[in-house]
Design a protein around this motif. Structure first.
Motif, PDB file in Angstrom:
ATOM      1  N   ASP A 121       0.703  -1.139   0.153  1.00  0.00           N
ATOM      2  CA  ASP A 121      -0.119  -0.012   0.127  1.00  0.00           C
ATOM      3  C   ASP A 121       0.781   1.157   0.189  1.00  0.00           C
ATOM      4  O   ASP A 121       0.570   2.489   0.581  1.00  0.00           O
ATOM      5  N   HIS A 122       2.094   1.363  -0.713  1.00  0.00           N
ATOM      6  CA  HIS A 122       2.866   2.188  -0.497  1.00  0.00           C
ATOM      7  C   HIS A 122       2.702   3.031  -1.820  1.00  0.00           C
ATOM      8  O   HIS A 122       3.031   2.335  -2.851  1.00  0.00           O
ATOM      9  N   HIS A 123       2.722   4.241  -1.921  1.00  0.00           N
ATOM     10  CA  HIS A 123       2.756   4.952  -3.136  1.00  0.00           C
ATOM     11  C   HIS A 123       3.937   5.380  -3.843  1.00  0.00           C
ATOM     12  O   HIS A 123       4.136   5.341  -4.982  1.00  0.00           O
ATOM     13  N   ASP A 124       4.957   5.129  -3.149  1.00  0.00           N
ATOM     14  CA  ASP A 124       6.366   5.189  -3.691  1.00  0.00           C
ATOM     15  C   ASP A 124       7.159   4.260  -2.862  1.00  0.00           C
ATOM     16  O   ASP A 124       8.182   4.561  -2.239  1.00  0.00           O
ATOM     17  N   PRO A 125       7.331   2.958  -3.000  1.00  0.00           N
ATOM     18  CA  PRO A 125       8.174   2.139  -2.462  1.00  0.00           C
ATOM     19  C   PRO A 125       9.504   1.995  -2.335  1.00  0.00           C
ATOM     20  O   PRO A 125      10.394   1.623  -1.528  1.00  0.00           O
ATOM     21  N   PHE A 126      10.133   2.794  -3.383  1.00  0.00           N
ATOM     22  CA  PHE A 126      11.532   2.968  -3.528  1.00  0.00           C
ATOM     23  C   PHE A 126      12.019   4.034  -2.716  1.00  0.00           C
ATOM     24  O   PHE A 126      13.402   4.062  -2.615  1.00  0.00           O
ATOM     25  N   VAL A 127      11.253   4.831  -1.971  1.00  0.00           N
ATOM     26  CA  VAL A 127      11.559   5.463  -0.914  1.00  0.00           C
ATOM     27  C   VAL A 127      12.190   4.620   0.214  1.00  0.00           C
ATOM     28  O   VAL A 127      13.152   5.059   0.874  1.00  0.00           O
ATOM     29  N   TYR A 128      11.882   3.478   0.413  1.00  0.00           N
ATOM     30  CA  TYR A 128      12.404   2.565   1.336  1.00  0.00           C
ATOM     31  C   TYR A 128      13.158   1.370   0.722  1.00  0.00           C
ATOM     32  O   TYR A 128      14.170   0.993   1.309  1.00  0.00           O
ATOM     33  N   LEU A 129      12.739   0.798  -0.410  1.00  0.00           N
ATOM     34  CA  LEU A 129      13.333  -0.260  -1.019  1.00  0.00           C
ATOM     35  C   LEU A 129      14.466   0.307  -2.060  1.00  0.00           C
ATOM     36  O   LEU A 129      14.500   1.287  -2.406  1.00  0.00           O
ATOM     37  N   GLY A 130      15.567  -0.764  -2.533  1.00  0.00           N
ATOM     38  CA  GLY A 130      16.363  -0.239  -3.346  1.00  0.00           C
ATOM     39  C   GLY A 130      17.615   0.338  -2.662  1.00  0.00           C
ATOM     40  O   GLY A 130      18.158  -0.446  -1.681  1.00  0.00           O
ATOM     41  N   VAL A 131      18.563   1.088  -3.249  1.00  0.00           N
ATOM     42  CA  VAL A 131      19.792   1.584  -2.779  1.00  0.00           C
ATOM     43  C   VAL A 131      19.485   2.783  -2.059  1.00  0.00           C
ATOM     44  O   VAL A 131      19.092   3.594  -2.805  1.00  0.00           O
ATOM     45  N   HIS A 132      20.106   2.956  -0.926  1.00  0.00           N
ATOM     46  CA  HIS A 132      20.107   4.365  -0.414  1.00  0.00           C
ATOM     47  C   HIS A 132      21.463   4.721   0.418  1.00  0.00           C
ATOM     48  O   HIS A 132      22.147   3.804   0.752  1.00  0.00           O
ATOM     49  N   PHE A 133      21.880   5.791   0.100  1.00  0.00           N
ATOM     50  CA  PHE A 133      23.432   6.217   0.794  1.00  0.00           C
ATOM     51  C   PHE A 133      23.251   7.063   2.026  1.00  0.00           C
ATOM     52  O   PHE A 133      22.520   7.673   2.257  1.00  0.00           O
ATOM     53  N   ASP A 134      24.266   6.670   3.010  1.00  0.00           N
ATOM     54  CA  ASP A 134      24.566   7.335   4.118  1.00  0.00           C
ATOM     55  C   ASP A 134      25.918   7.927   3.748  1.00  0.00           C
ATOM     56  O   ASP A 134      26.998   7.287   4.038  1.00  0.00           O
ATOM     57  N   THR A 135      25.695   9.337   3.434  1.00  0.00           N
ATOM     58  CA  THR A 135      27.085   9.921   2.950  1.00  0.00           C
ATOM     59  C   THR A 135      28.045  10.078   4.279  1.00  0.00           C
ATOM     60  O   THR A 135      29.084  10.281   4.047  1.00  0.00           O
ATOM     61  N   SER A 136      27.381  10.163   5.465  1.00  0.00           N
ATOM     62  CA  SER A 136      28.290  10.367   6.720  1.00  0.00           C
ATOM     63  C   SER A 136      29.240   9.133   7.068  1.00  0.00           C
ATOM     64  O   SER A 136      30.177   9.153   7.744  1.00  0.00           O
ATOM     65  N   LYS A 137      28.692   8.158   6.570  1.00  0.00           N
ATOM     66  CA  LYS A 137      29.602   6.710   6.783  1.00  0.00           C
ATOM     67  C   LYS A 137      30.071   6.278   5.584  1.00  0.00           C
ATOM     68  O   LYS A 137      30.598   5.094   5.645  1.00  0.00           O
ATOM     69  N   ASP A 138      29.925   6.997   4.332  1.00  0.00           N
ATOM     70  CA  ASP A 138      30.237   6.461   3.080  1.00  0.00           C
ATOM     71  C   ASP A 138      29.904   4.961   2.772  1.00  0.00           C
ATOM     72  O   ASP A 138      30.374   4.160   2.342  1.00  0.00           O
ATOM     73  N   ASN A 139      28.332   4.678   3.018  1.00  0.00           N
ATOM     74  CA  ASN A 139      27.923   3.391   2.987  1.00  0.00           C
ATOM     75  C   ASN A 139      26.780   3.508   1.853  1.00  0.00           C
ATOM     76  O   ASN A 139      25.936   4.450   1.759  1.00  0.00           O
ATOM     77  N   ALA A 140      26.316   2.354   1.408  1.00  0.00           N
ATOM     78  CA  ALA A 140      25.187   2.179   0.580  1.00  0.00           C
ATOM     79  C   ALA A 140      24.351   1.048   1.113  1.00  0.00           C
ATOM     80  O   ALA A 140      25.113   0.072   1.289  1.00  0.00           O
ATOM     81  N   LEU A 141      22.985   1.279   1.263  1.00  0.00           N
ATOM     82  CA  LEU A 141      22.535   0.303   1.937  1.00  0.00           C
ATOM     83  C   LEU A 141      21.327  -0.133   0.693  1.00  0.00           C
ATOM     84  O   LEU A 141      20.874   0.459   0.151  1.00  0.00           O
ATOM     85  N   PHE A 142      21.298  -1.516   0.571  1.00  0.00           N
ATOM     86  CA  PHE A 142      20.626  -2.368  -0.431  1.00  0.00           C
ATOM     87  C   PHE A 142      19.344  -2.911   0.441  1.00  0.00           C
ATOM     88  O   PHE A 142      19.648  -3.773   1.232  1.00  0.00           O
ATOM     89  N   ARG A 143      18.322  -2.622  -0.080  1.00  0.00           N
ATOM     90  CA  ARG A 143      17.137  -3.246   0.563  1.00  0.00           C
ATOM     91  C   ARG A 143      15.873  -3.673  -0.405  1.00  0.00           C
ATOM     92  O   ARG A 143      15.686  -2.966  -1.259  1.00  0.00           O
ATOM     93  N   THR A 144      15.746  -4.970  -0.184  1.00  0.00           N
ATOM     94  CA  THR A 144      14.658  -5.359  -1.064  1.00  0.00           C
ATOM     95  C   THR A 144      13.514  -6.364  -0.432  1.00  0.00           C
ATOM     96  O   THR A 144      13.657  -6.627   0.780  1.00  0.00           O
ATOM     97  N   PHE A 145      12.184  -6.449  -0.937  1.00  0.00           N
ATOM     98  CA  PHE A 145      11.283  -7.060  -0.274  1.00  0.00           C
ATOM     99  C   PHE A 145      10.765  -8.308  -1.288  1.00  0.00           C
ATOM    100  O   PHE A 145      10.516  -8.145  -2.415  1.00  0.00           O
TER     101      PHE A 145
END
Length: 85
Positions: free
Chosen positions: A12-36
């Protein structure tokens, strides 16, 4: 973030890729991959010719993998340079 997760789980999410996919934490120089993957027992991230086992962080099929962006051949990570298996 919990609200996003609940909406994903109930499809029921209007934009699931706000949460899923790849997201960057520039303060830690990390990339978080998330999938359902609700029917998967395990998920592997395929990137840069390597396989990485993702951690199941929610019983209903949310998987995550965190990596240092400096170790990636394409630090901006286009959506076409990785796959889930």
């Amino acid at each position: 973030m919990q609200d996003n997760l609940q909406k994903i789980l109930y499809v029921d999410h209007h934009d699931p890729f706000v949460y899923l996919g790849v997201h960057f934490d520039t303060s830690k120089d990390n990339a978080l991959f998330r999938t359902f993957q609700p029917h998967a027992q395990s998920v592997t991230l395929l990137i840069d010719g390597q396989n990485h086992a993702m951690e199941k962080v929610h019983q209903h099929g949310i998987f995550e993998y965190c990596v240092q962006t400096a170790t990636l051949s394409e630090p901006d990570i286009s959506p076409f340079c990785y796959q889930y298996q």
